[in-house]
Design an enzyme around this catalytic site. Structure first.
Site, PDB file in Angstrom:
ATOM      1  N   GLY A   1       0.791  -1.232   0.000  1.00 49.28           N
ATOM      2  CA  GLY A   1       0.000   0.000   0.000  1.00 49.28           C
ATOM      3  C   GLY A   1       0.821   1.278   0.000  1.00 49.28           C
TER       4      GLY A   1
ATOM      5  N   PRO B   1       5.269  -4.623  -0.762  1.00 46.16           N
ATOM      6  CA  PRO B   1       5.048  -3.507  -1.688  1.00 46.16           C
ATOM      7  C   PRO B   1       4.902  -3.996  -3.127  1.00 46.16           C
ATOM      8  CG  PRO B   1       7.376  -3.690  -1.147  1.00 46.16           C
ATOM      9  CD  PRO B   1       6.678  -4.765  -0.360  1.00 46.16           C
ATOM     10  N   GLY B   2       3.999  -3.393  -3.852  1.00 46.58           N
ATOM     11  CA  GLY B   2       3.872  -3.665  -5.289  1.00 46.58           C
ATOM     12  C   GLY B   2       4.031  -2.348  -6.023  1.00 46.58           C
TER      13      GLY B   2
ATOM     14  N   ARG C   1      -7.444   1.262 -14.803  1.00 46.63           N
ATOM     15  CA  ARG C   1      -7.521   2.021 -13.540  1.00 46.63           C
ATOM     16  C   ARG C   1      -8.417   3.266 -13.628  1.00 46.63           C
ATOM     17  NH1 ARG C   1      -3.975   4.058 -10.923  1.00 46.63           N
ATOM     18  NH2 ARG C   1      -4.519   3.203  -8.892  1.00 46.63           N
TER      19      ARG C   1
ATOM     20  N   TYR D   1     -11.427   3.028 -10.989  1.00 49.65           N
ATOM     21  CA  TYR D   1     -11.291   3.824  -9.750  1.00 49.65           C
ATOM     22  C   TYR D   1     -11.299   5.323 -10.019  1.00 49.65           C
ATOM     23  CZ  TYR D   1      -8.781  -0.597  -8.858  1.00 49.65           C
ATOM     24  OH  TYR D   1      -8.375  -1.903  -8.798  1.00 49.65           O
TER      25      TYR D   1
ATOM     26  N   CYS E   1     -15.853  -0.381 -27.221  1.00 47.07           N
ATOM     27  CA  CYS E   1     -17.249   0.062 -27.326  1.00 47.07           C
ATOM     28  C   CYS E   1     -17.898   0.182 -25.950  1.00 47.07           C
ATOM     29  CB  CYS E   1     -18.020  -0.910 -28.211  1.00 47.07           C
ATOM     30  SG  CYS E   1     -17.328  -0.904 -29.851  1.00 47.07           S
ATOM     31  N   GLU E   2     -17.416   1.117 -25.173  1.00 49.31           N
ATOM     32  CA  GLU E   2     -17.955   1.418 -23.843  1.00 49.31           C
ATOM     33  C   GLU E   2     -17.701   2.899 -23.599  1.00 49.31           C
ATOM     34  OE1 GLU E   2     -18.885  -0.700 -21.093  1.00 49.31           O
ATOM     35  OE2 GLU E   2     -18.336  -2.670 -21.878  1.00 49.31           O
TER      36      GLU E   2
HETATM   37  N1  LLP Z   1      -0.546  -7.252  -0.083  1.00 49.63           N
HETATM   38  C1  LLP Z   1      -1.830  -7.600  -0.255  1.00 49.63           C
HETATM   39  C2  LLP Z   1      -2.411  -8.623   0.605  1.00 49.63           C
HETATM   40  C3  LLP Z   1      -2.590  -6.975  -1.255  1.00 49.63           C
HETATM   41  O1  LLP Z   1      -3.870  -7.325  -1.420  1.00 49.63           O
HETATM   42  C4  LLP Z   1      -1.986  -5.979  -2.070  1.00 49.63           C
HETATM   43  C5  LLP Z   1      -2.783  -5.308  -3.119  1.00 49.63           C
HETATM   44  C6  LLP Z   1      -0.643  -5.663  -1.863  1.00 49.63           C
HETATM   45  C7  LLP Z   1       0.052  -6.312  -0.857  1.00 49.63           C
HETATM   46  C8  LLP Z   1       0.092  -4.654  -2.705  1.00 49.63           C
HETATM   47  O2  LLP Z   1      -0.398  -3.370  -2.608  1.00 49.63           O
HETATM   48  P1  LLP Z   1       0.441  -2.159  -3.272  1.00 49.63           P
HETATM   49  O3  LLP Z   1       1.735  -2.022  -2.496  1.00 49.63           O
HETATM   50  O4  LLP Z   1       0.718  -2.517  -4.679  1.00 49.63           O
HETATM   51  O5  LLP Z   1      -0.416  -0.966  -3.163  1.00 49.63           O
HETATM   52  N2  LLP Z   1      -5.782  -2.646  -8.555  1.00 49.63           N
HETATM   53  C9  LLP Z   1      -5.641  -1.564  -7.596  1.00 49.63           C
HETATM   54  C10 LLP Z   1      -4.924  -1.962  -6.353  1.00 49.63           C
HETATM   55  C11 LLP Z   1      -5.492  -3.196  -5.703  1.00 49.63           C
HETATM   56  C12 LLP Z   1      -4.479  -3.778  -4.812  1.00 49.63           C
HETATM   57  C13 LLP Z   1      -4.856  -5.115  -4.351  1.00 49.63           C
HETATM   58  N3  LLP Z   1      -3.988  -5.605  -3.340  1.00 49.63           N
HETATM   59  C14 LLP Z   1      -5.014  -0.361  -8.274  1.00 49.63           C
HETATM   60  O6  LLP Z   1      -4.862  -0.376  -9.492  1.00 49.63           O
HETATM   61  O7  LLP Z   1      -4.728   0.645  -7.610  1.00 49.63           O
END
Ligand code: LLP
Length: 447
Positions: free
Chosen positions: A257, A292-293, A331, A335, A376-377
């Site tokens: 997050g 982290p992602g 996205r 969102y 087409c949306e």
């Molecule tokens: N750990 C868990 C258990 C998670 O569910 C997630 C993301 C992460 C880590 C990684 O979160 P990050 O560091 O990347 O924020 N599709 C959405 C975000 C959904 C995230 C789902 N879980 C977007 O495009 O913002």
């Protein structure tokens, strides 16, 4: 690591302080030392372009920020699951956070160390659980009592012990978009503290489980350390009960997050989170896990798209129709997410900060447009009522901050082949996923 300043006069690109890999030089966009124009000339559009330097720089930034305690970084595979990205991070020592058998397979194919791999998600099926046990992963993050029973039974049948962390739902508001909030009581994720107490008191009956961690993931992106602190305080308050019931808790996992700047404005950095979080981790003497992602890959990638048509209506609306669509980057549709968008060869330099509020007063040479795709949306858009430099058919646009949850959330909707993905290193680039073909679209169908 070298930290870049934000864009000034259009000369350097995005995100105050964060490693992005993208800069404007002499009026054209580069990824590291490669012209984005040259990439498109070689592989076509749309194309996802990633900077290896930025991925590594961001990984190292978060690792260094949390180096004060024993920390395992588990890159969240759902944000970007390309094998080359995973391989790069595996070589750097990263662990992985996976949420499906498919993600586990990808991570292992990319060279992940199973002992640094953790498996999260509310609905792991028996095949996935067995696959993860056979792969000897570090642990499962378990989200319900029923799942604990299931993992226990499968581990028992396989004559092994499963290491698990309890994913707690601490009912903490991460103050982010409702659709990306996961740690509040109305969310499907985690075990609430009342239920978790029952689990701990009855933990003895799980003869094939070792409950070795506590986990939370509150949502994303989280713009301040405060929600993490609140959640950790709850976790720390829960520990004495675990100790009383002799659970061998070794890890505390605060999930992912960590935010990035989508606008170019300064945002919270790993060191800011670490400053608040580390004292609470030290206080309980546990090892820390982070997932982290977005922080690692979000600003390390762009989606490049070509303008197909410029369309004006007599109502005064103007649409820039590009060859990328919601099927490539969903996205904004899902969102209302804001992504900076600017021409690859702009007539007006990209400003340091671009926000949804736009320019006030509007700048010379800019036009107010909707940037849309061919799907087409009506929800197929990247930006609405956005000021960008006037742009012609055939020119390229860069959609910034697209390295996380871009390609991974793409689809074949409208039977559109997915774009290719390219990784840049210094002066060279490599296709790391080829563009899909029409044959790919039907390859799995029978009859
Ligand atoms: N750990 C868990 C258990 C998670 O569910 C997630 C993301 C992460 C880590 C990684 O979160 P990050 O560091 O990347 O924020 N599709 C959405 C975000 C959904 C995230 C789902 N879980 C977007 O495009 O913002």
């Amino acid at each position: 690591m070298g930290i870049k300043k934000g864009v000034r006069g259009g000369r350097a690109a995005p995100a105050e302080g964060q490693m992005t890999g993208f800069t404007f030089r002499k009026g054209t966009l580069y990824c590291e030392d490669v012209k984005v124009d040259d990439i498109v000339a070689s592989v076509g559009s749309p194309v996802y372009v990633y900077s290896e330097r930025a991925v590594l720089g961001n990984y190292r930034e978060i690792r260094n920020a949390f180096a004060g305690v024993s920390t395992l970084i588990c890159f969240s595979v759902k944000s970007n699951s390309n094998l080359s990205v995973l391989h790069l991070l595996a070589l750097e020592g990263s662990g992985f956070d996976v949420v499906s058998g498919g993600e586990l397979y990808r991570a292992l194919q990319a060279g992940a160390d199973p002992r640094k791999t953790i498996f999260a998600g509310v609905g792991k099926n028996p095949q996935e659980i067995k696959y993860a046990l056979d792969s000897n992963i570090l642990m499962f993050n378990v989200e319900s009592q029923a799942e604990l029973e299931s993992i226990n039974t499968i581990a028992h049948d396989n004559k092994t012990t499963a290491r698990v962390a309890l994913r707690l739902n601490p009912d903490v508001d991460p103050k982010t978009h409702a659709r990306t909030t996961t740690g509040k009581k109305e969310n499907k994720f985690g075990i609430d503290l009342g239920m978790a107490e029952k689990v701990v008191k009855g933990a003895k009956r799980y003869d094939s489980l070792q409950i070795c961690g506590l986990h939370v993931h509150l949502g994303s992106p989280i713009m301040s350390p405060e929600p993490y602190v609140k959640a950790l305080e709850k976790l720390n308050g829960f520990l004495p009960l675990c100790r009383k019931y002799s659970l061998p808790i070794e890890y505390v996992n605060i999930g992912g997050g960590y935010c990035i700047s989508y606008t170019g404005e300064a945002v919270c950095r790993p060191a800011d989170y670490a400053r608040e979080v580390l004292p609470l981790v030290r206080a309980v003497g546990l090892k820390l896990i982070l997932e982290p992602g977005r922080f690692i890959v979000g600003n390390a990638g762009i989606l490049v798209t070509k303008v197909l048509y410029d369309k004006e209506s007599s109502f005064g609306k103007r649409f820039v129709i590009c060859d990328a669509a919601m099927s490539d980057l969903i996205r904004p549709t899902l969102y209302d997410a804001f992504h900076r968008i600017w021409p690859v060869n702009p007539r007006v330099p990209m400003p340091e900060v671009l926000t949804p509020k736009g320019f006030n007063p509007p700048k010379k040479g800019l036009a107010k447009v909707d940037i849309v795709g061919p799907v087409c949306e009506s929800s197929d858009f990247f930006a609405r009522d956005r000021f960008i430099p006037k742009i012609k058919q055939g020119e390229l646009l860069s959609i910034f901050s697209a390295g996380a949850y871009g390609f991974t959330m793409s689809s074949n909707y409208n039977s559109r082949p997915r774009p290719c993905e390219v990784m840049v290193r210094d002066k060279t680039f490599q296709v790391i996923r080829r563009r899909e073909s029409y044959e790919d679209l039907v390859a799995k169908e029978i009859g």
